[in-house]
Design a protein around this motif. Structure first.
Motif, PDB file in Angstrom:
ATOM      1  N   MET A  26       0.816  -1.214   0.000  1.00  0.00           N
ATOM      2  CA  MET A  26       0.000   0.000   0.000  1.00  0.00           C
ATOM      3  C   MET A  26       0.852   1.268   0.000  1.00  0.00           C
ATOM      4  O   MET A  26       0.428   2.318  -0.487  1.00  0.00           O
ATOM      5  CB  MET A  26      -0.933   0.004   1.217  1.00  0.00           C
ATOM      6  CG  MET A  26      -2.018  -1.053   1.177  1.00  0.00           C
ATOM      7  SD  MET A  26      -3.146  -0.820  -0.217  1.00  0.00           S
ATOM      8  CE  MET A  26      -4.391  -2.065   0.156  1.00  0.00           C
ATOM      9  N   ALA A  27       2.061   1.176   0.553  1.00  0.00           N
ATOM     10  CA  ALA A  27       2.928   2.348   0.643  1.00  0.00           C
ATOM     11  C   ALA A  27       3.702   2.628  -0.646  1.00  0.00           C
ATOM     12  O   ALA A  27       4.319   3.691  -0.777  1.00  0.00           O
ATOM     13  CB  ALA A  27       3.915   2.173   1.801  1.00  0.00           C
ATOM     14  N   LEU A  28       3.671   1.710  -1.599  1.00  0.00           N
ATOM     15  CA  LEU A  28       4.395   1.908  -2.851  1.00  0.00           C
ATOM     16  C   LEU A  28       3.757   3.008  -3.691  1.00  0.00           C
ATOM     17  O   LEU A  28       2.546   3.233  -3.637  1.00  0.00           O
ATOM     18  CB  LEU A  28       4.395   0.604  -3.672  1.00  0.00           C
ATOM     19  CG  LEU A  28       5.155  -0.589  -3.100  1.00  0.00           C
ATOM     20  CD1 LEU A  28       4.880  -1.816  -3.965  1.00  0.00           C
ATOM     21  CD2 LEU A  28       6.651  -0.310  -3.031  1.00  0.00           C
ATOM     22  N   GLU A  29       4.575   3.675  -4.499  1.00  0.00           N
ATOM     23  CA  GLU A  29       4.042   4.605  -5.480  1.00  0.00           C
ATOM     24  C   GLU A  29       3.239   3.842  -6.527  1.00  0.00           C
ATOM     25  O   GLU A  29       3.582   2.712  -6.881  1.00  0.00           O
ATOM     26  CB  GLU A  29       5.180   5.356  -6.176  1.00  0.00           C
ATOM     27  CG  GLU A  29       5.963   6.285  -5.279  1.00  0.00           C
ATOM     28  CD  GLU A  29       7.054   7.011  -6.032  1.00  0.00           C
ATOM     29  OE1 GLU A  29       7.122   6.859  -7.272  1.00  0.00           O
ATOM     30  OE2 GLU A  29       7.841   7.723  -5.389  1.00  0.00           O
ATOM     31  N   GLY A  30       2.162   4.436  -7.006  1.00  0.00           N
ATOM     32  CA  GLY A  30       1.401   3.797  -8.072  1.00  0.00           C
ATOM     33  C   GLY A  30       0.018   3.346  -7.680  1.00  0.00           C
ATOM     34  O   GLY A  30      -0.708   2.812  -8.514  1.00  0.00           O
ATOM     35  N   ASN A  31      -0.330   3.478  -6.393  1.00  0.00           N
ATOM     36  CA  ASN A  31      -1.702   3.172  -5.965  1.00  0.00           C
ATOM     37  C   ASN A  31      -2.107   1.728  -6.279  1.00  0.00           C
ATOM     38  O   ASN A  31      -3.137   1.466  -6.910  1.00  0.00           O
ATOM     39  CB  ASN A  31      -2.688   4.151  -6.621  1.00  0.00           C
ATOM     40  CG  ASN A  31      -4.045   4.151  -5.947  1.00  0.00           C
ATOM     41  OD1 ASN A  31      -4.142   3.990  -4.736  1.00  0.00           O
ATOM     42  ND2 ASN A  31      -5.102   4.327  -6.731  1.00  0.00           N
ATOM     43  N   MET A  53      -9.066  -3.459   6.747  1.00  0.00           N
ATOM     44  CA  MET A  53      -9.897  -3.013   5.630  1.00  0.00           C
ATOM     45  C   MET A  53     -10.474  -1.607   5.810  1.00  0.00           C
ATOM     46  O   MET A  53     -10.511  -0.830   4.845  1.00  0.00           O
ATOM     47  CB  MET A  53     -10.982  -4.050   5.336  1.00  0.00           C
ATOM     48  CG  MET A  53     -10.409  -5.344   4.767  1.00  0.00           C
ATOM     49  SD  MET A  53     -11.610  -6.660   4.480  1.00  0.00           S
ATOM     50  CE  MET A  53     -12.281  -6.139   2.906  1.00  0.00           C
ATOM     51  N   PRO A  54     -10.896  -1.193   7.000  1.00  0.00           N
ATOM     52  CA  PRO A  54     -11.371   0.195   7.137  1.00  0.00           C
ATOM     53  C   PRO A  54     -10.273   1.215   6.852  1.00  0.00           C
ATOM     54  O   PRO A  54     -10.531   2.278   6.268  1.00  0.00           O
ATOM     55  CB  PRO A  54     -11.836   0.262   8.597  1.00  0.00           C
ATOM     56  CG  PRO A  54     -12.146  -1.155   8.962  1.00  0.00           C
ATOM     57  CD  PRO A  54     -11.135  -1.982   8.231  1.00  0.00           C
ATOM     58  N   GLU A  55      -9.043   0.913   7.242  1.00  0.00           N
ATOM     59  CA  GLU A  55      -7.924   1.835   7.008  1.00  0.00           C
ATOM     60  C   GLU A  55      -7.633   1.981   5.516  1.00  0.00           C
ATOM     61  O   GLU A  55      -7.276   3.074   5.051  1.00  0.00           O
ATOM     62  CB  GLU A  55      -6.676   1.328   7.736  1.00  0.00           C
ATOM     63  CG  GLU A  55      -5.462   2.213   7.558  1.00  0.00           C
ATOM     64  CD  GLU A  55      -4.235   1.700   8.316  1.00  0.00           C
ATOM     65  OE1 GLU A  55      -3.139   2.220   8.068  1.00  0.00           O
ATOM     66  OE2 GLU A  55      -4.395   0.775   9.160  1.00  0.00           O
ATOM     67  N   GLY A  58     -11.596   0.606   0.045  1.00  0.00           N
ATOM     68  CA  GLY A  58     -11.585   0.744  -1.407  1.00  0.00           C
ATOM     69  C   GLY A  58     -10.305   0.302  -2.072  1.00  0.00           C
ATOM     70  O   GLY A  58     -10.197   0.332  -3.304  1.00  0.00           O
ATOM     71  N   ARG A  59      -9.316  -0.139  -1.259  1.00  0.00           N
ATOM     72  CA  ARG A  59      -8.046  -0.606  -1.832  1.00  0.00           C
ATOM     73  C   ARG A  59      -7.683  -2.018  -1.379  1.00  0.00           C
ATOM     74  O   ARG A  59      -6.897  -2.692  -2.044  1.00  0.00           O
ATOM     75  CB  ARG A  59      -6.904   0.335  -1.430  1.00  0.00           C
ATOM     76  CG  ARG A  59      -7.016   1.740  -2.009  1.00  0.00           C
ATOM     77  CD  ARG A  59      -5.773   2.546  -1.667  1.00  0.00           C
ATOM     78  NE  ARG A  59      -4.575   1.958  -2.246  1.00  0.00           N
ATOM     79  CZ  ARG A  59      -3.337   2.216  -1.819  1.00  0.00           C
ATOM     80  NH1 ARG A  59      -3.147   3.017  -0.779  1.00  0.00           N
ATOM     81  NH2 ARG A  59      -2.300   1.653  -2.414  1.00  0.00           N
TER      82      ARG A  59
END
Length: 242
Positions: A26-31, A53-55, A58-59
């Protein structure tokens, strides 16, 4: 418009690794988004994913299955879900950090910018880049790939690699319901089918580091399936139109 990317991570008893691998991706560039395929781990792996999941609303997504149903079926489940949800690039990756997460960016670039249809995080494209494996396992893996190349004639050095990026057109072109091998042979079959369909494949060098936490799922039965499965796959290919 930024393309949609999702990393599929199958899990079984990965409570020691799962939060760290999710946070790292999740911390990588590029979403990058993450889809966990959870096979009813008795150690609470799914509970950890649910708590995150709440944090990452949508990802971060999870599909929970009834038990250990095979690596291949886990990925096929993930592929179908990802295609249905409109992802442009779909990745395979282990939960245990044996695949370096930062290389997801390079795998994506190979497809999105360099014009390849599929990219492979390869242990063997630039020598033997494996850390913390006993020599017997290194030899089994390396010469297993050589055997696959001999039988199939694919020009891929790491034929059993499980760290990959697919453009959606590759997965759309493969009849996922007809993929036969369920264990690590699945990785060979997917590469072979993509190669037979004339998709452009690039190997990206990585350093593979064996897990430091949790328990390996590898066994000699997995290699046995791959050896005999490759022969049968090659024979079937003589009667298949790609």
């Amino acid at each position: 418009m930024e393309d949609k990317k999702i990393v599929i991570i199958p899990t079984y008893k990965e409570r020691e690794n799962i939060e760290n691998i999710i946070r790292t991706v999740m911390a990588l560039e590029g979403n990058f988004n993450v889809l966990i395929i959870e096979d009813n781990s008795p150690d609470g792996t799914a509970d950890i994913v649910r708590s995150l999941m709440p944090e990452f609303d949508g990802r971060l997504f999870m599909i929970e299955r009834t038990g250990k149903l095979g690596l291949g079926t886990a990925y096929i489940t993930g592929f179908k879900w990802s295609l249905e949800h409109g992802y442009d690039y779909i990745f395979e990756m282990d939960a245990d950090f044996s695949h370096p997460p930062e290389k997801l960016i390079e795998l994506h670039k190979a497809c999105a910018e360099d014009g390849f249809d599929m990219s492979i995080g390869s242990r063997y494209i630039s020598g033997v880049n494996v850390v913390n494996w006993p020599i017997g396992r290194v030899l089994m893996s390396y010469y297993g790939s050589a055997y696959v190349r001999f039988v199939t004639r694919m020009k891929i050095m790491d034929t059993t690699a499980g760290f990959k990026c697919y453009s959606r057109r590759v997965l759309e072109a493969i009849d996922l319901d007809k993929v036969r091998m369920k264990g690590y042979g699945f990785q060979i079959e997917m590469k072979f089918t993509a190669w037979k369909k004339k998709f452009k494949i690039k190997e990206v060098p990585i350093i593979f580091t064996d897990r430091s936490l949790g328990t390996s799922k590898m066994s000699t039965n997995i290699f046995g399936e791959a050896i005999w499965g490759v022969l049968m796959m090659k024979i079937r290919s003589w009667f298949t139109k790609y």
